[in-house]
Design an enzyme around this catalytic site. Structure first.
Site, PDB file in Angstrom:
ATOM      1  N   SER A  87       0.800  -1.396  -0.116  1.00 27.76           N
ATOM      2  CA  SER A  87      -0.188  -0.006   0.040  1.00 27.76           C
ATOM      3  C   SER A  87       0.522   1.406  -0.853  1.00 27.76           C
ATOM      4  O   SER A  87       0.321   2.105   0.369  1.00 27.76           O
ATOM      5  CB  SER A  87      -0.948   0.202   1.526  1.00 27.76           C
ATOM      6  OG  SER A  87      -1.552  -0.296   0.912  1.00 27.76           O
ATOM      7  N   LYS A  90       0.018   4.102  -2.639  1.00 27.44           N
ATOM      8  CA  LYS A  90      -1.474   4.862  -2.649  1.00 27.44           C
ATOM      9  C   LYS A  90      -0.670   6.094  -3.154  1.00 27.44           C
ATOM     10  O   LYS A  90      -1.032   7.661  -3.001  1.00 27.44           O
ATOM     11  CB  LYS A  90      -2.103   4.385  -1.649  1.00 27.44           C
ATOM     12  CG  LYS A  90      -2.859   3.135  -2.054  1.00 27.44           C
ATOM     13  CD  LYS A  90      -3.532   2.839  -0.334  1.00 27.44           C
ATOM     14  CE  LYS A  90      -4.388   1.682  -0.671  1.00 27.44           C
ATOM     15  NZ  LYS A  90      -3.818   0.406  -0.343  1.00 27.44           N
ATOM     16  N   SER A 145      -5.399   3.169   4.138  1.00 27.60           N
ATOM     17  CA  SER A 145      -5.303   2.028   2.790  1.00 27.60           C
ATOM     18  C   SER A 145      -6.931   1.123   2.791  1.00 27.60           C
ATOM     19  O   SER A 145      -6.610   0.705   2.291  1.00 27.60           O
ATOM     20  CB  SER A 145      -4.245   1.590   3.649  1.00 27.60           C
ATOM     21  OG  SER A 145      -3.256   1.406   2.677  1.00 27.60           O
TER      22      SER A 145
END
Length: 341
Positions: A87, A90, A145
């Site tokens: 993640s 992101k 997340s």
């Protein structure tokens, strides 16, 4: 008479037998309670020392620490090894979205396609059919997340998930990240790969976006649904525990996890005696290990004030098969666990 004598003898013996057993039972109960206590307080668990050989005892597979004031590398361990970053991806996705002038006050509804894209990930708190402001979705993505928020924000700026991924790859090249690539916008795809050196560069670029810096250093945030369930709210906690403890002056960052990536952390912080530093810890085995790695590094910097690059020596390779992390990842390969932490 004989029977009476035998019963009398038996009655005298029984208390002795009973009393002999009681201490054993108490000892067994005490030992069991002691084991529970040790487990509860972590006494029986081995805790790594904060330094080894004069360097921070980093448990993550690969790491990099850079002084943002002068770009000096303070510490490195396998800094150029390309690994899945989960993640942390992101950060790049949200840079692309913000580059396209996202209207923070407009709203977007979560749709079934968003749910399907995030299906392999951790549980989402963004229900299908419910709308949220883009500001709230940014917080959901960067703090908690939440995988469903990524395609929703991409759609808000006119990008499909594939188009968003392509833009992320173009952005990586524009930033000079030659060893960074993306297979999807959420981080669930383990083709999302980078190196500790380039993760620090990505983090530095992301924190130049005031909104990303502001959101990623927040401890908590409350998102509000828009529409029929207007009173419905979601309270998010930042997955970076140090934003909530106040132990360090965190400037921003992002966590990540998949089975193949392990537990990852990109974090920038102001450390006493050194200033602003960017750090990347990739491939830790435990959820809290990445945060302990940061703490060990911060303590080492504050106490030792290193003036030259510290390089962790790489342990010799085992004679067995290569580690899974070094193996090539097939196209489209994903981990069973979600990129959410």
């Amino acid at each position: 008479m004989r029977l009476t004598a035998w019963l009398l003898t038996l009655s005298l013996c029984l208390p002795a037998v009973t009393e002999a057993r009681r201490p054993v039972r108490r000892a067994a109960v005490t030992a069991k309670a002691g084991k529970k206590s040790r487990r509860r307080h972590g006494v029986s668990r081995s805790v790594p020392t904060y330094t080894r050989g004069g360097l921070p005892n980093i448990q993550a597979h690969a790491a990099m620490v850079v002084d943002f004031a002068n770009d000096t590398v303070v510490y490195e361990k396998n800094p150029d090894e390309q690994r899945p970053i989960a993640s942390i991806s992101k950060l790049m996705a949200m840079m692309v979205v913000l580059d396209r002038k996202l209207d923070l006050d407009q709203t977007t509804a979560i749709i079934e396609d968003d749910r399907r894209l995030a299906l392999r990930g951790a549980r989402s708190r963004l229900p299908v059919g419910v709308s949220f402001s883009h500001r709230d979705l940014l917080h959901a993505v960067l703090m908690a997340s939440d995988n469903r928020g990524v395609p929703a924000l991409g759609r808000a700026v006119g990008l499909s998930p594939d188009q968003l991924t392509a833009e992320m790859n173009r952005k990586a090249q524009a930033l000079g990240l030659g060893h960074t690539s993306f297979g999807d916008p959420t981080g669930l795809d383990d083709r999302n790969r980078s190196t500790p050196r380039e993760v620090v560069k990505m983090l530095r670029a992301a924190l130049k976006y005031p909104l990303i810096a502001e959101i990623t250093r927040k401890a908590t945030y409350v998102a509000h649904a828009i529409g029929p369930k207007r009173r419905w709210t979601v309270e998010y906690n930042n997955t970076d525990v140090y934003t909530r403890t106040g132990s360090y002056h965190v400037l921003g960052g992002k966590t990540g996890y998949t089975d193949l990536a392990g537990y990852c952390l990109a974090i920038a912080a102001r450390i006493d005696g050194r200033g602003d530093l960017g750090m990347a810890f990739l491939g830790a085995d435990g959820k809290m290990t990445r945060f302990a790695d940061f703490a060990r590094t911060a303590q080492w910097i504050a106490e030792k004030k290193p003036s030259v690059t510290a390089v962790a020596t790489r342990p010799p390779a085992a004679p067995s098969a290569p580690a899974a992390s070094a193996a090539p990842v097939p196209a489209g390969a994903t981990s069973a666990a979600g990129a959410a932490h």
